[in-house]
Scaffold this active site. Structure first.
Site, PDB file in Angstrom:
ATOM      1  N   CYS A   1     -21.411  20.639 -61.886  1.00 50.05           N
ATOM      2  CA  CYS A   1     -21.562  21.367 -63.204  1.00 50.05           C
ATOM      3  C   CYS A   1     -22.023  22.757 -62.889  1.00 50.05           C
ATOM      4  O   CYS A   1     -22.852  23.080 -61.994  1.00 50.05           O
ATOM      5  CB  CYS A   1     -22.431  20.834 -64.208  1.00 50.05           C
ATOM      6  SG  CYS A   1     -22.121  18.966 -64.451  1.00 50.05           S
TER       7      CYS A   1
ATOM      8  N   ARG B   1     -17.477  24.341 -57.111  1.00 52.46           N
ATOM      9  CA  ARG B   1     -18.498  23.595 -57.173  1.00 52.46           C
ATOM     10  C   ARG B   1     -18.131  21.948 -57.461  1.00 52.46           C
ATOM     11  O   ARG B   1     -18.665  21.062 -57.385  1.00 52.46           O
ATOM     12  CB  ARG B   1     -19.630  23.686 -58.142  1.00 52.46           C
ATOM     13  CG  ARG B   1     -20.463  25.098 -57.920  1.00 52.46           C
ATOM     14  CD  ARG B   1     -21.009  25.756 -58.981  1.00 52.46           C
ATOM     15  NE  ARG B   1     -22.210  24.892 -59.362  1.00 52.46           N
ATOM     16  CZ  ARG B   1     -23.433  25.233 -58.715  1.00 52.46           C
ATOM     17  NH1 ARG B   1     -23.561  26.286 -58.077  1.00 52.46           N
ATOM     18  NH2 ARG B   1     -24.518  24.519 -59.304  1.00 52.46           N
TER      19      ARG B   1
ATOM     20  N   TRP C   1     -18.937  18.248 -64.501  1.00 53.12           N
ATOM     21  CA  TRP C   1     -18.779  17.235 -63.579  1.00 53.12           C
ATOM     22  C   TRP C   1     -19.358  15.837 -63.961  1.00 53.12           C
ATOM     23  O   TRP C   1     -20.494  15.666 -64.142  1.00 53.12           O
ATOM     24  CB  TRP C   1     -19.373  17.153 -62.070  1.00 53.12           C
ATOM     25  CG  TRP C   1     -18.856  16.629 -61.013  1.00 53.12           C
ATOM     26  CD1 TRP C   1     -17.789  16.698 -60.231  1.00 53.12           C
ATOM     27  CD2 TRP C   1     -19.657  15.416 -60.281  1.00 53.12           C
ATOM     28  NE1 TRP C   1     -17.803  15.664 -59.113  1.00 53.12           N
ATOM     29  CE2 TRP C   1     -18.933  14.895 -59.252  1.00 53.12           C
ATOM     30  CE3 TRP C   1     -21.038  15.066 -60.732  1.00 53.12           C
ATOM     31  CZ2 TRP C   1     -19.406  13.974 -58.618  1.00 53.12           C
ATOM     32  CZ3 TRP C   1     -21.529  13.897 -59.903  1.00 53.12           C
ATOM     33  CH2 TRP C   1     -20.715  13.418 -59.056  1.00 53.12           C
TER      34      TRP C   1
ATOM     35  N   ASN D   1     -27.065  21.283 -66.981  1.00 59.81           N
ATOM     36  CA  ASN D   1     -26.804  20.621 -65.583  1.00 59.81           C
ATOM     37  C   ASN D   1     -27.885  19.856 -65.433  1.00 59.81           C
ATOM     38  O   ASN D   1     -29.057  20.015 -65.433  1.00 59.81           O
ATOM     39  CB  ASN D   1     -26.528  21.797 -64.726  1.00 59.81           C
ATOM     40  CG  ASN D   1     -25.155  22.643 -64.546  1.00 59.81           C
ATOM     41  OD1 ASN D   1     -24.688  22.472 -65.441  1.00 59.81           O
ATOM     42  ND2 ASN D   1     -25.571  23.729 -63.987  1.00 59.81           N
ATOM     43  N   GLY D   2     -27.512  18.718 -64.666  1.00 60.71           N
ATOM     44  CA  GLY D   2     -28.505  17.897 -64.275  1.00 60.71           C
ATOM     45  C   GLY D   2     -28.357  16.507 -64.931  1.00 60.71           C
ATOM     46  O   GLY D   2     -27.292  16.269 -65.561  1.00 60.71           O
TER      47      GLY D   2
ATOM     48  N   GLU E   1     -18.488  13.165 -38.214  1.00 61.77           N
ATOM     49  CA  GLU E   1     -18.052  14.571 -39.097  1.00 61.77           C
ATOM     50  C   GLU E   1     -16.670  14.509 -39.071  1.00 61.77           C
ATOM     51  O   GLU E   1     -16.080  14.940 -40.264  1.00 61.77           O
ATOM     52  CB  GLU E   1     -18.666  15.633 -38.382  1.00 61.77           C
ATOM     53  CG  GLU E   1     -18.421  16.985 -39.105  1.00 61.77           C
ATOM     54  CD  GLU E   1     -18.554  17.074 -40.555  1.00 61.77           C
ATOM     55  OE1 GLU E   1     -19.381  16.530 -41.075  1.00 61.77           O
ATOM     56  OE2 GLU E   1     -18.158  18.213 -41.192  1.00 61.77           O
TER      57      GLU E   1
ATOM     58  N   LYS F   1     -14.570  14.703 -42.772  1.00 58.81           N
ATOM     59  CA  LYS F   1     -13.841  15.657 -43.149  1.00 58.81           C
ATOM     60  C   LYS F   1     -12.238  15.184 -43.497  1.00 58.81           C
ATOM     61  O   LYS F   1     -11.768  15.610 -44.453  1.00 58.81           O
ATOM     62  CB  LYS F   1     -13.499  16.729 -41.853  1.00 58.81           C
ATOM     63  CG  LYS F   1     -13.573  18.026 -42.221  1.00 58.81           C
ATOM     64  CD  LYS F   1     -14.830  18.888 -42.359  1.00 58.81           C
ATOM     65  CE  LYS F   1     -15.770  18.033 -43.406  1.00 58.81           C
ATOM     66  NZ  LYS F   1     -16.925  18.680 -43.471  1.00 58.81           N
TER      67      LYS F   1
ATOM     68  N   GLU G   1     -12.451  12.986 -46.945  1.00 56.10           N
ATOM     69  CA  GLU G   1     -12.810  13.722 -48.300  1.00 56.10           C
ATOM     70  C   GLU G   1     -11.673  14.637 -48.889  1.00 56.10           C
ATOM     71  O   GLU G   1     -11.446  14.831 -49.866  1.00 56.10           O
ATOM     72  CB  GLU G   1     -14.030  14.524 -48.131  1.00 56.10           C
ATOM     73  CG  GLU G   1     -14.030  15.629 -47.462  1.00 56.10           C
ATOM     74  CD  GLU G   1     -15.542  16.478 -47.108  1.00 56.10           C
ATOM     75  OE1 GLU G   1     -16.383  16.207 -48.165  1.00 56.10           O
ATOM     76  OE2 GLU G   1     -15.758  16.994 -46.069  1.00 56.10           O
TER      77      GLU G   1
ATOM     78  N   HIS H   1     -17.766  -3.641 -30.402  1.00 54.30           N
ATOM     79  CA  HIS H   1     -18.713  -4.618 -30.996  1.00 54.30           C
ATOM     80  C   HIS H   1     -18.242  -5.102 -32.588  1.00 54.30           C
ATOM     81  O   HIS H   1     -18.907  -5.110 -33.593  1.00 54.30           O
ATOM     82  CB  HIS H   1     -20.146  -4.101 -31.232  1.00 54.30           C
ATOM     83  CG  HIS H   1     -20.652  -3.995 -29.847  1.00 54.30           C
ATOM     84  ND1 HIS H   1     -21.198  -5.245 -29.048  1.00 54.30           N
ATOM     85  CD2 HIS H   1     -20.926  -3.140 -29.060  1.00 54.30           C
ATOM     86  CE1 HIS H   1     -21.687  -4.745 -27.871  1.00 54.30           C
ATOM     87  NE2 HIS H   1     -21.548  -3.533 -27.933  1.00 54.30           N
TER      88      HIS H   1
ATOM     89  N   LYS I   1     -19.303  20.633 -54.725  1.00 58.14           N
ATOM     90  CA  LYS I   1     -19.823  21.377 -53.607  1.00 58.14           C
ATOM     91  C   LYS I   1     -21.277  21.356 -53.550  1.00 58.14           C
ATOM     92  O   LYS I   1     -21.723  21.426 -52.584  1.00 58.14           O
ATOM     93  CB  LYS I   1     -19.238  22.891 -53.759  1.00 58.14           C
ATOM     94  CG  LYS I   1     -19.757  23.717 -52.744  1.00 58.14           C
ATOM     95  CD  LYS I   1     -18.833  23.439 -51.352  1.00 58.14           C
ATOM     96  CE  LYS I   1     -19.403  24.324 -50.328  1.00 58.14           C
ATOM     97  NZ  LYS I   1     -18.777  23.493 -48.994  1.00 58.14           N
TER      98      LYS I   1
END
Ligand code: F6R
Length: 605
Positions: free
Chosen positions: A2, A27, A75, A101-102, A478, A482, A485, A501, A600
Site C-alpha cells: 500500500c 510498490r 494491496w 497502510n499496515g 536467487e 527471479k 516471481e 538426494h 516492492k
C-alpha cells in the site's frame, strides 16, 4: 505494498495526488482511491479496483476540485481487491476519510464493539474499523479530530501509517505512524505526505520522516506540528533528500527492471566509491564500532527474500575473511524463534527498502536482547536505517522494478567489503578485484542478446531447476526466485550436490536446469552434477568462466562470464540470471516491473 499520498496547499490537489500514486505504483497494489475536501468543505470520494490509470479515467467525469486531499494504492490484506474495499474509507456520517497502510490486528474486537453501538460497515477491511472508531470517539467525547485520532490509536494493536481528513476540521490533515513509513514534504506554500519520498521529490527536497508513535498535525497555513501518541511535542528534524527525478524514470529502457540491470556497472561503482582506500576497505560504520566487531562472538544475519540470499553469500564471505561464526535467518522466522542472543552478538539486518516489517521486528527483538544491530540498506532514511545502531548504505539508487536486481549486487558488494573491513589488514588483491567489478559487470552484460535469443527456447516450460555450489549455491536460489516471481514459472534452487538426494527424480527432457559453474574450487564436482542431469535427458544451461571447454562439450547452452575472484563471482553470475528471467518473462507477456501479487516494500507480516 500500500501507498499513501497527501497534499494540502493552494493548488488543485487531484493531479498532485494522482502523480504521487503513479510514483508509488512500483510498490505493488490492486486498487486505488482519493478523498478530497473542497472549498465548501465537502468530502469527495473516488476509488476503484485496478490501476491508477483506471482511477484517473473513472474520475474524468467527476468533480475532483479541492486543495486538500489524501490518496491511496491498496494491496489487499483484509477483503478482496474491489471498489468497496479500496481506500479511502469514510465514517458512517460521511465526514471523516482515512487512508491506511499496515494491519490492525484487533480489528475484529473493535468492530464487534462498534457494531454493538449501532455502527454499520460497508467493507471487509480493518481500515474501515479505524475510521468508524475515530468518528465514534469524536462524536461521543465531543473532542477534536486530533484527540479522536490519538484516542483511537491507543486502542489499536498492529501496524499503521494513516492520513485522515475531516470536513468538520477544515484545512487539516492528521497523519500518524507505527511500523509503517510516512514522509512529510515541506514546500514553500504546501505540505506533502507520502509513504516514501518518491511522490514528494517533484516539489521539494525538504522532508521530515515521521517516527513510530508520532502524530503529525498538518495545517494549511501553519507550521507542521508533531506530537507523540502520549501527547508530548516531538522534535521536527527537517532533512534534505538526495534523490533526483531522473532516478525515478525509465531513461529510455522499456522496463525499470532492464534499466536497473544495465545500471549495475555504475551502481556498483557508487557502492564502492570512497570505501576502497590504498588497498584497504574503509567503512565508517565498522571503523566507528570496531571494538564491537572485534569482540563479536557471532554474527546473525536477518533478512527476507533476495536480501536473505545476499545474506547467505555474506555468511560465507565473513566466515572466510573475518573468521567469525555467522548464521543467516529469515527475519520472519527469527522473530518467533525464541532466539538466544547476547550483547556479544552482532545482528546484521539486510534490506533494500528498509521497510520490511519482518526485518524491522527482528531488529527490535535483537536490540531488546542487547545485540548490536548493523544495517545494510538501500533506502536512505528508511525505518530500518534509522532503527539500527549503525550500518552501511549500498547506495545503488532507487530500485523501482519489483524484482530486486541492482540492490542484490549492491548488497553482496557491501557484504564483501564488510567482511574485509572487519579485519583491518591490507587486502591488496581483493580490493583490486572489488574495484574491477564495474568493468566486469559491463562485459558480462554483453550477454544480453544471446540470452534474449536463448529465452525463446524456454518460454513455455513449466518448471526450472537451478543448481550451484559453494559461493554460488545462494546464486541458484536467487536465480530461481527471479524467474518465478516475474515469469510465474515454477523454479527451485538447490545446492548442486543435494540434487541426488531428491530433486534428481524430477529430471527429464521437459525440465531445464541452469547450472552455475564458474571456474572455482568445486569446478570438477559440478561437472559431475551436469553429467548426472544429462544422463537423465535433462537440458542444461551452464554459466561458465570464459574458455571453459569441458562444460561447453556437455551442456546444451553455455553463457560465458569473465574470470572473477571466486568470492565475488555471485555478483557476476547474477547478471545472466537476471537477464534470463527478464527475457523469459517478457516473451511470456508478463508485467516484469509489477508482477502479480507482489509488493516492492513488504510492510505487513
Ligand atoms: C525479490 C525481492 C524480495 C525482497 C524481499 C525483502 O526480488 O525483491 O524477495 O528481497 O521482500 O525486501 P527488502 O530487501 O526490501 O527487505
Amino acid at each position: 505494498m500500500c501507498g499513501i499520498v497527501g497534499y494540502i496547499g493552494n493548488s488543485q490537489c487531484f493531479p498532485i495526488l494522482i502523480k504521487g500514486l503513479h510514483r508509488l505504483e512500483y510498490r505493488g497494489y490492486d486498487s486505488a482511491g482519493v478523498a478530497i475536501i473542497d472549498a465548501e468543505n465537502q468530502l469527495k470520494l473516488c476509488k476503484s479496483r485496478g490501476k491508477v490509470a483506471e482511477l484517473e479515467s473513472f474520475c474524468q467525469s467527476k468533480d475532483v476540485s479541492g486543495t486538500i486531499g489524501i490518496a491511496h494504492t491498496r494491496w489487499a490484506t483484509h477483503g478482496e481487491p474491489n471498489d468497496t474495499n479500496a481506500h479511502p474509507h469514510v465514517s458512517a456520517d460521511g465526514n471523516i476519510a482515512i487512508v491506511h497502510n499496515g494491519t490492525i490486528e484487533n480489528y475484529n474486537v473493535l468492530k464487534r464493539a462498534l457494531m454493538k453501538h449501532g455502527c454499520e460497515f460497508k467493507s471487509e477491511t480493518d481500515t474501515e474499523v479505524l475510521v468508524q472508531l475515530i468518528q465514534y470517539i469524536k462524536q461521543n467525547n465531543s473532542c477534536t479530530l486530533v484527540e479522536a485520532v490519538t484516542e483511537s490509536l491507543g486502542q489499536v494493536v498492529g501496524a499503521y501509517a494513516i492520513a485522515v481528513v475531516d470536513r468538520n476540521t477544515p484545512g487539516t490533515i492528521i497523519a500518524a505512524r507505527k511500523s509503517s513509513p510516512l514522509v512529510i514534504g515541506i514546500g514553500d506554500d504546501a505540505t506533502y505526505l507520502a509513504s516514501d519520498a518518491t511522490p514528494i521529490i517533484d516539489y521539494t527536497d525538504k522532508v521530515v520522516y515521521l517516527n513510530d508513535d508520532e502524530i503529525a498535525i498538518i495545517k494549511k497555513d501553519e507550521p507542521l506540528r508533531v506530537i507523540t501518541t502520549d501527547n508530548k511535542p516531538s522534535n521536527i528534524d527537517i532533512q534534505t533528500l538526495k534523490l533526483s527525478v531522473s532516478q525515478l524514470e525509465k531513461g529510455g529502457y522499456p522496463h525499470f527492471m532492464l534499466k536497473e540491470i544495465f545500471e549495475q556497472p555504475s551502481t556498483i561503482e557508487d557502492s564502492i566509491r570512497g570505501r576502497v582506500v590504498n588497498n584497504r576497505i574503509e567503512l565508517s560504520g565498522v571503523n566507528l564500532n570496531r571494538s564491537k566487531f572485534v569482540d563479536a562472538e557471532r554474527i546473525i544475519i536477518v533478512a527476507c527474500g533476495t536480501s536473505w540470499h545476499a545474506g547467505l553469500i555474506g555468511k560465507r564471505l565473513m566466515q572466510d575473511f573475518a573468521r567469525v561464526p555467522v548464521s543467516v535467518e529469515y527475519a520472519s522466522e527469527f522473530r518467533y524463534s525464541n532466539p538466544v542472543i547476547s550483547s556479544r552478538d552482532i545482528v546484521i539486518a539486510i534490506s533494500q527498502s528498509g521497510e520490511t516489517a519482518d526485518t524491522l521486528a527482528a531488529i527490535t527483538l535483537a536490540k531488546k536482547m542487547g545485540a548490536f544491530v548493523y544495517g545494510i540498506c538501500n533506502a536512505v532514511g528508511s525505518s530500518i536505517a534509522r532503527a539500527t545502531d549503525s550500518g552501511t548504505y549500498i547506495h545503488v539508487g532507487p530500485e523501482i522494478g519489483v524484482a530486486s536486481t541492482k540492490a542484490f549486487t549492491g548488497q553482496v558488494t557491501v557484504l564483501a567489503m564488510l567482511a574485509l573491513a572487519i579485519d583491518p589488514g591490507t587486502v591488496e588483491q581483493l580490493s583490486k578485484d572489488i574495484e574491477a567489478l564495474p568493468s566486469l559487470i559491463k562485459e558480462t552484460l554483453k550477454l544480453n542478446s544471446t540470452i534474449e535469443n536463448l529465452s525463446s527456447t524456454y518460454t513455455y516450460v513449466h518448471n526450472f531447476l537451478y543448481l550451484g555450489r559453494g559461493y554460488n549455491y545462494p546464486s541458484a536460489l536467487e536465480g530461481a526466485l527471479k524467474l518465478k516471481e516475474i515469469s510465474y514459472i515454477h523454479a527451485e534452487g538447490y545446492p548442486a550436490a543435494e540434487m541426488k538426494h531428491g530433486p534428481i527424480a524430477l529430471i527429464d527432457h521437459e525440465l531445464p536446469t541452469v547450472v552455475i559453474a564458474p571456474n572455482d574450487d568445486l569446478h570438477d564436482k559440478i561437472i559431475s552434477n551436469i553429467q548426472q542431469v544429462k544422463a537423465r535427458g535433462g537440458s542444461v544451461i551452464a554459466i561458465v568462466t570464459k574458455g571453459d571447454k569441458a562444460i561447453k562439450e556437455i551442456a546444451d547452452h553455455t553463457l560465458e562470464i569473465p574470470k572473477v575472484a571466486e568470492c565475488l563471482s555471485p555478483i557476476i553470475v547474477s547478471l545472466p540470471l537476471q537477464l534470463l528471467a527478464y527475457h523469459i518473462a517478457i516473451k511470456k507477456g508478463c508485467n516484469v516491473d509489477m508482477p502479480r501479487n507482489l509488493a516492492k516494500s513488504v510492510t505487513v507480516e
